[in-house]
Every structure is written in structure tokens, then in C-alpha cells.
Write a protein that holds these residues in place. Structure first.
Motif, short mmCIF file in Angstrom:
data_model
loop_
_atom_site.label_atom_id
_atom_site.label_comp_id
_atom_site.label_asym_id
_atom_site.label_seq_id
_atom_site.Cartn_x
_atom_site.Cartn_y
_atom_site.Cartn_z
N ASP A 275 53.03 38.94 60.56
CA ASP A 275 52.63 39.69 61.28
C ASP A 275 51.72 39.28 61.74
O ASP A 275 50.96 37.66 61.71
CB ASP A 275 52.91 40.99 60.50
N ILE A 276 51.20 40.29 62.39
CA ILE A 276 50.11 39.72 64.01
C ILE A 276 48.51 39.47 62.77
O ILE A 276 47.62 38.77 63.36
CB ILE A 276 49.99 40.90 64.82
N GLN A 277 49.02 39.66 61.88
CA GLN A 277 47.48 39.37 61.11
C GLN A 277 47.79 38.90 59.96
O GLN A 277 46.60 38.55 59.11
CB GLN A 277 46.76 41.06 60.33
N GLY A 278 48.64 38.17 60.17
CA GLY A 278 49.10 37.49 59.12
C GLY A 278 49.58 37.70 57.79
O GLY A 278 49.61 36.96 56.54
N CYS A 279 50.21 39.10 57.08
CA CYS A 279 50.85 39.04 56.43
C CYS A 279 52.44 38.72 56.49
O CYS A 279 53.36 38.53 57.25
CB CYS A 279 50.94 40.88 56.50
N ASP A 280 52.31 38.90 54.93
CA ASP A 280 53.88 38.63 54.75
C ASP A 280 55.24 39.74 55.62
O ASP A 280 55.03 40.95 55.02
CB ASP A 280 54.58 38.61 53.30
N TYR A 281 56.03 39.41 56.31
CA TYR A 281 56.32 40.28 56.79
C TYR A 281 57.89 41.20 56.25
O TYR A 281 57.61 42.30 56.38
CB TYR A 281 57.10 40.14 58.32
N PHE A 282 58.56 40.12 55.51
CA PHE A 282 59.30 40.59 54.73
C PHE A 282 58.96 41.84 53.36
O PHE A 282 59.21 42.60 53.16
CB PHE A 282 60.06 39.59 53.67
N ALA A 283 57.35 41.81 53.00
CA ALA A 283 56.95 42.39 52.33
C ALA A 283 56.66 44.08 53.49
O ALA A 283 56.87 45.31 53.05
CB ALA A 283 55.42 42.10 51.82
N ASN A 284 56.78 43.92 54.52
CA ASN A 284 56.58 45.06 55.39
C ASN A 284 57.18 45.69 55.59
O ASN A 284 57.47 47.06 55.53
CB ASN A 284 55.55 44.18 56.39
N VAL A 285 58.96 45.09 55.94
CA VAL A 285 59.91 45.75 56.15
C VAL A 285 60.20 46.46 54.49
O VAL A 285 60.40 47.54 55.53
CB VAL A 285 60.99 44.47 56.43
N VAL A 286 60.00 45.87 53.66
CA VAL A 286 60.42 46.02 52.65
C VAL A 286 59.59 47.88 52.25
O VAL A 286 60.23 48.54 51.91
CB VAL A 286 60.69 45.83 51.63
N TYR A 287 58.59 47.49 52.59
CA TYR A 287 57.53 48.57 52.32
C TYR A 287 57.59 49.74 53.12
O TYR A 287 57.35 50.63 53.27
CB TYR A 287 56.34 48.21 51.71
N GLY A 288 57.36 49.12 54.46
CA GLY A 288 58.87 50.28 55.36
C GLY A 288 59.28 50.68 55.49
O GLY A 288 59.96 52.05 56.10
N ALA A 289 60.60 50.68 54.27
CA ALA A 289 61.73 51.59 54.34
C ALA A 289 61.81 52.99 53.51
O ALA A 289 62.04 53.48 54.10
CB ALA A 289 62.54 51.00 53.15
N ARG A 290 60.78 53.46 52.86
CA ARG A 290 59.68 54.46 52.28
C ARG A 290 60.17 55.31 52.87
O ARG A 290 60.79 56.42 53.26
CB ARG A 290 58.69 54.27 51.33
N PRO A 291 59.18 55.31 54.05
CA PRO A 291 59.20 56.45 55.28
C PRO A 291 60.38 57.11 56.29
O PRO A 291 60.32 58.14 55.83
CB PRO A 291 58.17 55.98 56.53
N SER A 292 61.03 56.26 56.67
CA SER A 292 62.69 56.00 57.12
C SER A 292 63.25 56.87 55.96
O SER A 292 64.62 58.11 56.95
CB SER A 292 63.16 54.76 57.47
N VAL A 293 63.33 56.03 54.83
CA VAL A 293 64.47 56.82 54.11
C VAL A 293 64.17 58.58 53.37
O VAL A 293 64.83 59.47 53.49
CB VAL A 293 64.39 56.19 52.52
N LEU A 294 62.60 58.00 53.41
CA LEU A 294 62.16 59.89 52.98
C LEU A 294 62.59 60.80 54.29
O LEU A 294 62.93 62.00 54.47
CB LEU A 294 61.21 59.99 52.54
N VAL A 295 62.17 60.70 55.37
CA VAL A 295 62.46 61.23 56.54
C VAL A 295 63.35 61.73 56.63
O VAL A 295 64.06 63.16 57.09
CB VAL A 295 61.12 60.72 57.62
N SER A 296 63.81 60.61 56.35
CA SER A 296 65.97 61.55 56.76
C SER A 296 66.62 62.32 56.32
O SER A 296 67.40 63.18 56.76
CB SER A 296 66.46 59.72 57.07
N ILE A 297 66.77 61.37 54.91
CA ILE A 297 66.97 62.56 53.76
C ILE A 297 66.71 63.77 53.41
O ILE A 297 67.33 64.91 53.94
CB ILE A 297 66.85 61.69 52.53
#
Length: 298
Positions: free
Chosen positions: A82-104
Motif C-alpha cells: 500500500d502507500i505506506q509500504g505495508c503488505d497489501y494482502f495482509a491488509n485485505v485479509v484483516y479488513g474482512a472482519r469489519p465487513s463481516v461483522l457489520v453485515s452479519i
């Protein structure tokens, strides 16, 4: 005993042969649909990703190297940086939790609120129905997305549960109207009238007779709407009124990607995950609706 048998017999006669499915029969009917099986496996993958992200990546999503900012994929980093040089795959994986929690959580809460209010409004015409229906009319008259933005913008520390609470506040009227209309068609059936005639309490009638036979349309509507909740969470975060840093979500990744259009991988991966989860929920909801539709069970 004869009165109870009369109630059961009247219910069976009203429902007719083949109009309802047991839980086991419903599951078998759904498992015969390949699209249901595939989408269920995809959602299971997303749920595991949200619950145990370390199963998918051992990289810390907040470990960054600015020298690798916005670089493409490389060995061990499938989605690039990403723009800060963080691993983007890890960010996308960890970004799943808010979407799943909010939707369910939001969908389950809307189902409970809409089902409860719809039961009361449909079974108790008069004051109760008028109070619930007029409240729903007021909420219908207000643009929902505007209310969400105004309320969330006034909250300093926005968490997942605050977002869910605000969605519940304005999200139940549509399901309530559907449930109310279904209850109207169920409340005067023979098995309900027979239960009333032998003195069964109203709450027991609602729980044992009315709700099980009126919930199918609302259940189908809820499962179809879960996908929309995923997109709503992403949209709110993209607009700046959702989750706040350092929280990681697909919506926040969209917001960052909008400022860096020359780096397409920042947009492609969260968009792919959001669209896949949304479509999977919608296909599952459509399959459940078809399985519960009495006209398709004959």
C-alpha cells in the motif's frame, strides 16, 4: 387432547401437502443447488478470514517499509504494497472482519426488529399497529443514507457497534412492512383461529403458529440484503463517516485508492473481495427464497 389434535390437523390442512419443508428437507434442497454450495464455501472462507486472519497470513498488516510504497506484487507479497509500504494482502485479509461483522450483526438485528414489530403490528390491529406503522412511515420519509451520515458524523469515536446500531435504527421499517403483510395473511387461518378458540395465549400463538409460517419472506429478504450491508459499510468508510484509523477495512482501502488512481492494485483487490462477498450473499438469499417459496414446492 382432541382440541390440540384439531389445531394440528387444521394447520396441516391449511398448509397443504408439500407446502412446507422441514429443516433437513430444506438443507437437502439447498445442497442440490451448485451455486448455493459454491457461495457457501466462499462465505465460509470469508468468515474464517475475519475470525482467524493468521490462518491466511503471518505478516503484520501494520509493519511497513516506506521504500516499498505502492510497489506491485513480489515473491511473498501477492497483492503488492500500500502507500505506506505495508503488505497489501495482509491488509485485505484483516479488513474482512469489519465487513463481516457489520453485515452479519446488522442484518440479524434488522431481522429481529422487523420480525418482532411486524408480528405485533400484523396481529394486533388498532393502536399497536398504528403506532408501529406511523413510526415506520416517519423513518421512510427520511433519506436513510443522509441520516447515517449525519448521525455518524456527530460521533467522535466510531466503532463497529455504533455503525451497527445506527443501521438498526433506520433499517427495520422495510422488513417490518413485509412481515406485517405476511402476518395479516396468516392470522386468520384455521389453525390460528383454532388455537385462539381453545384459549392459547397470544404470545404462544405468535411464537408457535404465526411466526414460523410468516417468517419465510422476511428471511429471504434479509439474506438478500446482507450483501448490501457489506457495500454500505464500505461506502460509509469511504465517505469518511465509518471506521476510523487505525482500523483496517475494505472501505478505508477504497478511500485511499481513490487518491492514487495510477496504482490500480490498491482498488482492484478490496473491490474483488467486496463484490465476491456481496454476490455470494445474494445468491444464497435467492436460493433460500426459492426453496421457501410455496409455489415452487408443489
Amino acid at each position: 387432547m382432541s382440541d390440540i389434535q384439531a389445531v394440528v390437523g387444521a394447520e396441516a390442512q391449511e398448509l397443504g401437502d408439500g407446502r412446507t419443508l422441514s429443516n433437513r428437507e430444506l438443507l437437502r434442497a439447498l445442497l442440490r443447488k451448485p451455486q448455493f454450495v459454491v457461495c457457501s464455501l466462499l462465505l465460509l472462507l470469508f468468515f474464517l478470514m475475519a475470525a482467524v486472519p493468521k490462518l491466511f497470513t503471518s505478516v503484520d498488516p501494520r509493519f511497513c517499509e516506506l521504500t516499498k510504497s505502492r510497489q506491485g506484487r513480489s515473491p511473498g507479497h501477492l497483492f503488492g504494497y500500500d502507500i505506506q509500504g505495508c503488505d497489501y494482502f495482509a491488509n485485505v485479509v484483516y479488513g474482512a472482519r469489519p465487513s463481516v461483522l457489520v453485515s452479519i450483526c446488522a442484518s440479524f438485528g434488522v431481522f429481529l426488529l422487523a420480525g418482532s414489530f411486524g408480528l405485533l403490528a400484523g396481529y394486533f390491529p388498532g393502536f399497536v399497529d398504528g403506532l408501529i406503522s406511523r413510526t415506520a412511515d416517519v423513518l421512510f420519509a427520511i433519506p436513510g443514507i443522509v441520516v447515517l451520515i449525519v448521525i455518524l458524523n456527530s460521533v467522535q469515536d466510531r466503532s463497529i457497534w455504533i455503525i451497527v446500531g445506527v443501521i438498526l435504527l433506520i433499517g427495520w421499517p422495510g422488513g417490518m412492512r413485509l412481515m406485517r403483510a405476511t402476518v395479516f395473511s396468516v392470522r386468520n387461518r384455521e389453525y390460528v383461529l383454532a388455537a385462539r378458540s381453545i384459549g392459547v395465549p397470544p404470545l404462544r400463538i405468535l411464537r408457535k403458529h404465526v411466526f414460523p409460517n410468516a417468517m419465510a419472506p422476511l428471511l429471504a429478504m434479509t439474506t438478500l440484503g446482507i450483501g448490501g450491508m457489506v457495500g454500505l459499510e464500505a461506502a460509509l468508510t469511504f465517505l469518511g463517516v465509518g471506521l476510523q484509523p487505525p482500523a483496517i477495512s475494505w472501505g478505508s482501502q477504497f478511500g485511499v485508492a481513490a487518491s492514487y488512481r495510477d496504482t490500480p492494485h490498491l482498488f482492484i483487490w478490496p473491490a474483488l473481495f467486496i463484490s465476491t462477498m456481496t454476490i455470494s450473499f445474494m445468491i444464497i438469499g435467492d436460493s433460500i427464497r426459492d426453496a421457501l417459496d410455496p409455489k415452487l414446492l408443489r
